[in-house]
Write a protein that holds these residues in place. Structure first.
Motif, PDB file in Angstrom:
ATOM      1  N   ASN A  12      32.791  34.991  43.520  1.00  0.00           N
ATOM      2  CA  ASN A  12      33.716  35.963  42.909  1.00  0.00           C
ATOM      3  C   ASN A  12      35.018  36.059  43.706  1.00  0.00           C
ATOM      4  OD1 ASN A  12      32.022  36.559  40.795  1.00  0.00           O
ATOM      5  ND2 ASN A  12      31.051  38.305  41.829  1.00  0.00           N
ATOM      6  N   LEU A  40      37.070  33.032  42.880  1.00  0.00           N
ATOM      7  CA  LEU A  40      37.670  33.191  41.552  1.00  0.00           C
ATOM      8  C   LEU A  40      38.851  34.160  41.593  1.00  0.00           C
ATOM      9  CD1 LEU A  40      34.572  33.256  39.162  1.00  0.00           C
ATOM     10  CD2 LEU A  40      36.333  31.507  39.333  1.00  0.00           C
ATOM     11  N   ASP A  41      38.735  35.238  42.340  1.00  0.00           N
ATOM     12  CA  ASP A  41      39.845  36.186  42.484  1.00  0.00           C
ATOM     13  C   ASP A  41      41.062  35.512  43.145  1.00  0.00           C
ATOM     14  OD1 ASP A  41      38.555  38.292  41.292  1.00  0.00           O
ATOM     15  OD2 ASP A  41      37.821  39.146  43.200  1.00  0.00           O
ATOM     16  N   GLN A  42      40.792  34.709  44.163  1.00  0.00           N
ATOM     17  CA  GLN A  42      41.888  34.007  44.841  1.00  0.00           C
ATOM     18  C   GLN A  42      42.551  32.997  43.890  1.00  0.00           C
ATOM     19  OE1 GLN A  42      40.127  32.389  48.383  1.00  0.00           O
ATOM     20  NE2 GLN A  42      40.199  34.347  49.484  1.00  0.00           N
ATOM     21  N   ILE A  43      41.754  32.343  43.046  1.00  0.00           N
ATOM     22  CA  ILE A  43      42.316  31.388  42.076  1.00  0.00           C
ATOM     23  C   ILE A  43      43.185  32.135  41.073  1.00  0.00           C
ATOM     24  CG2 ILE A  43      41.700  29.858  40.164  1.00  0.00           C
ATOM     25  CD1 ILE A  43      39.298  28.926  41.822  1.00  0.00           C
ATOM     26  N   ARG A  44      42.734  33.300  40.609  1.00  0.00           N
ATOM     27  CA  ARG A  44      43.532  34.107  39.671  1.00  0.00           C
ATOM     28  C   ARG A  44      44.840  34.561  40.331  1.00  0.00           C
ATOM     29  NH1 ARG A  44      38.336  36.877  38.474  1.00  0.00           N
ATOM     30  NH2 ARG A  44      37.447  35.737  36.735  1.00  0.00           N
ATOM     31  N   GLN A  45      44.768  34.977  41.586  1.00  0.00           N
ATOM     32  CA  GLN A  45      45.974  35.393  42.299  1.00  0.00           C
ATOM     33  C   GLN A  45      46.946  34.215  42.443  1.00  0.00           C
ATOM     34  OE1 GLN A  45      44.675  37.032  46.028  1.00  0.00           O
ATOM     35  NE2 GLN A  45      43.881  38.936  45.110  1.00  0.00           N
ATOM     36  N   GLU A  58      47.159  31.579  40.456  1.00  0.00           N
ATOM     37  CA  GLU A  58      47.740  31.309  39.132  1.00  0.00           C
ATOM     38  C   GLU A  58      48.831  32.316  38.802  1.00  0.00           C
ATOM     39  OE1 GLU A  58      44.307  31.301  36.619  1.00  0.00           O
ATOM     40  OE2 GLU A  58      43.856  29.192  37.047  1.00  0.00           O
ATOM     41  N   ALA A  59      48.607  33.585  39.144  1.00  0.00           N
ATOM     42  CA  ALA A  59      49.612  34.622  38.890  1.00  0.00           C
ATOM     43  C   ALA A  59      50.874  34.346  39.722  1.00  0.00           C
ATOM     44  CB  ALA A  59      49.043  36.001  39.212  1.00  0.00           C
TER      45      ALA A  59
END
Length: 143
Positions: free
Chosen positions: A7, A10-15, A17-18
């Motif tokens: 998790n 995944l949070d780091q990947i979302r950050q 991408e943002a």
């Protein structure tokens, strides 16, 4: 690897991408501002897009100015150098003639072939009556 670690990844990947979207948006805004500056400079200096495009063309040909100041045929230039024996002349533009190249290669000074120098030498060697002495056999006769 635990569920918490996944998790977190995944949070780091979302950050990431943002952040990438934000960078892309800032670059787009920066490009728009740069284009606005270029458009302002084109207008200020009265440049055409064609002239700007020629700077980046692959053929590297630079456009000629649109408003040429000189029109008509080329004007002739008065001769600057003269061969004392044959009287051949050269205006001093373009490739030098063979007789001048050969004379300079033999050690002659190019300035000795200047027309002003030849006239001065001829005037110095002329006697009071205006006739040339025998020392000026190399100069063509003015008659």
């Amino acid at each position: 690897m635990t569920q918490d670690e996944l998790n977190e990844i995944l949070d780091q990947i979302r950050q990431l991408e943002a952040l990438n979207r934000r960078i892309k948006n800032l670059r787009r805004v920066g490009r728009i501002e740069a284009l606005e500056i270029v458009a302002e400079l084109l207008h200020k200096h009265r440049l055409t897009p064609r002239e700007l495009r020629s700077l980046f063309s692959t053929s590297r040909t630079v456009l000629k100015p649109l408003n040429r100041t000189r029109t008509g045929p080329k004007t002739k230039v008065a001769p600057k150098y003269r061969h004392p024996g044959t009287g051949e002349s050269w205006a001093g533009r373009g490739r030098p003639p063979r007789w001048l190249v050969a004379a300079v290669a033999e050690g002659a000074d190019r300035d000795s072939f200047l027309i002003a120098n030849q006239e001065k030498c001829a005037a110095d060697l002329a006697n009071e009556d205006g006739y040339y002495t025998s020392q000026v056999a190399d100069f063509p006769s003015p008659l």
